[in-house]
Design a protein around this motif. Sequence first.
Motif, short mmCIF file in Angstrom:
data_model
loop_
_atom_site.label_atom_id
_atom_site.label_comp_id
_atom_site.label_asym_id
_atom_site.label_seq_id
_atom_site.Cartn_x
_atom_site.Cartn_y
_atom_site.Cartn_z
N LYS A 135 0.82 -1.21 0.00
CA LYS A 135 0.00 0.00 0.00
C LYS A 135 0.86 1.26 0.00
O LYS A 135 0.36 2.36 -0.27
CB LYS A 135 -0.95 0.01 1.20
CG LYS A 135 -0.31 0.22 2.56
CD LYS A 135 -1.36 0.32 3.66
CE LYS A 135 -0.79 0.68 5.01
NZ LYS A 135 0.13 -0.36 5.53
N ASP A 136 2.16 1.12 0.35
CA ASP A 136 3.05 2.27 0.36
C ASP A 136 4.48 1.79 0.13
O ASP A 136 4.74 0.58 -0.02
CB ASP A 136 2.94 3.04 1.68
CG ASP A 136 3.15 2.16 2.91
OD1 ASP A 136 3.93 1.18 2.82
OD2 ASP A 136 2.53 2.43 3.96
N LEU A 137 5.43 2.74 0.08
CA LEU A 137 6.81 2.38 -0.23
C LEU A 137 7.44 1.51 0.85
O LEU A 137 8.25 0.62 0.54
CB LEU A 137 7.64 3.65 -0.44
CG LEU A 137 9.12 3.42 -0.82
CD1 LEU A 137 9.23 2.64 -2.12
CD2 LEU A 137 9.85 4.76 -0.92
N PHE A 140 6.44 -1.88 0.09
CA PHE A 140 7.04 -2.33 -1.16
C PHE A 140 8.52 -2.68 -0.96
O PHE A 140 9.01 -3.68 -1.48
CB PHE A 140 6.88 -1.26 -2.24
CG PHE A 140 7.25 -1.70 -3.62
CD1 PHE A 140 6.96 -2.99 -4.07
CD2 PHE A 140 7.89 -0.84 -4.50
CE1 PHE A 140 7.29 -3.41 -5.35
CE2 PHE A 140 8.22 -1.24 -5.78
CZ PHE A 140 7.93 -2.54 -6.21
N LYS A 217 -0.74 3.34 -8.55
CA LYS A 217 -0.87 3.39 -7.10
C LYS A 217 0.27 4.26 -6.53
O LYS A 217 1.44 3.99 -6.77
CB LYS A 217 -0.76 1.98 -6.51
CG LYS A 217 -0.86 1.91 -4.99
CD LYS A 217 -0.45 0.54 -4.46
CE LYS A 217 -1.42 -0.54 -4.94
NZ LYS A 217 -1.10 -1.87 -4.33
N LEU A 219 2.93 5.42 -3.94
CA LEU A 219 3.61 4.79 -2.81
C LEU A 219 4.31 5.80 -1.90
O LEU A 219 4.36 5.61 -0.69
CB LEU A 219 4.64 3.78 -3.31
CG LEU A 219 4.12 2.63 -4.18
CD1 LEU A 219 5.27 1.72 -4.57
CD2 LEU A 219 3.03 1.85 -3.45
N SER A 239 9.11 6.64 4.91
CA SER A 239 9.00 5.22 4.56
C SER A 239 10.20 4.40 5.05
O SER A 239 10.27 3.20 4.80
CB SER A 239 8.86 5.06 3.05
OG SER A 239 7.76 5.81 2.57
#
Length: 321
Positions: A135-137, A140, A217, A219, A239
């Motif tokens: 859903k975000d960096l 990821f 999306k 991130l 992040s």
Amino acid sequence: MTGILKALLATGVGLVATLAFGQTYPSKPVRIVVPYPAGGTVDAVTRVVAQRLSENLGQQFLVDNRPGASGTLGSKLVATSAPDGYTLLVQASTFVATPMLMSTTTYDIEKDFTAITQLGSVPMLVTAHPGVPAKDLKEFMAAIRKEPGKYTFGTSAVGSASHLAEEAIKHDGKLQFEIIPYKGTAPALTEVMGGHINAMVDALPSTLPHVKSGKLKPLAVTSAKRIAALPDVPTVAESGLTGFEMVSWYGLWGPAKMPADLTQRIRNEVAKALASEKAVKVLGDYGFSATASQPADFTAYIRQEKARFSTLIREAKIKLD
């Protein structure tokens, strides 16, 4: 008349002529070279500023797109022009980095050009295909660490701002992923949206419309602070990469040895153009933050960026050729 007196008189006449030239500028159309294709962020920003300058000064400021060789063709054209203010250059932050990426340096940014003003900057956005399991960096990066080498990033070109940002994330995060270069932003974004590659970093103006349409999306943003357009999207620093900040910035240059008063005159007119209501509205829609720095401050900033890019390029072993 002594030689000294003649020299003093000649200097005085030259100074008066230079001052008069700066005060009467421009007396004919001005060419602003953009060394990239029309339609990109650099081109869009330049056209907004050029239109305001044309309206304010009563002379045409014409945008001349001269793409090729990672922006060096158009840049060299300006470097070899007369330093009279009638041929100018708008370049991106990669202008500073490009000579470090090439085995044969084609220009010296400080010796071959006159730094007039930094125009401003836009944040970059880390985006991914909607199917990426994060859903975000932060999530990821965890997925990349779990399966090194599985994920891919696209970039508009080797040495571009997006490429350098991706290399910085890769280096600072100690991540293993492949970076695939494309011939421009549009084809790279198309590949991400089609699911052929997983993610990409690029300037906000080019990526935000696809985020809003749901095709990408978001991130993270590369700026130091979150942005108003996407208040729920964290920064790269938030992040897990503490202190990370890398924006795509733009500046105005002329050929080397432009007179100081002429340089200041152009800088002041650009500052007025950037502050106009129309420019603020249009550039604000791009996520653009205007700067209009003084020539000396811009020169100092360029040197700071050279040092930063030099470290990144050396450690990441990035080369254009």
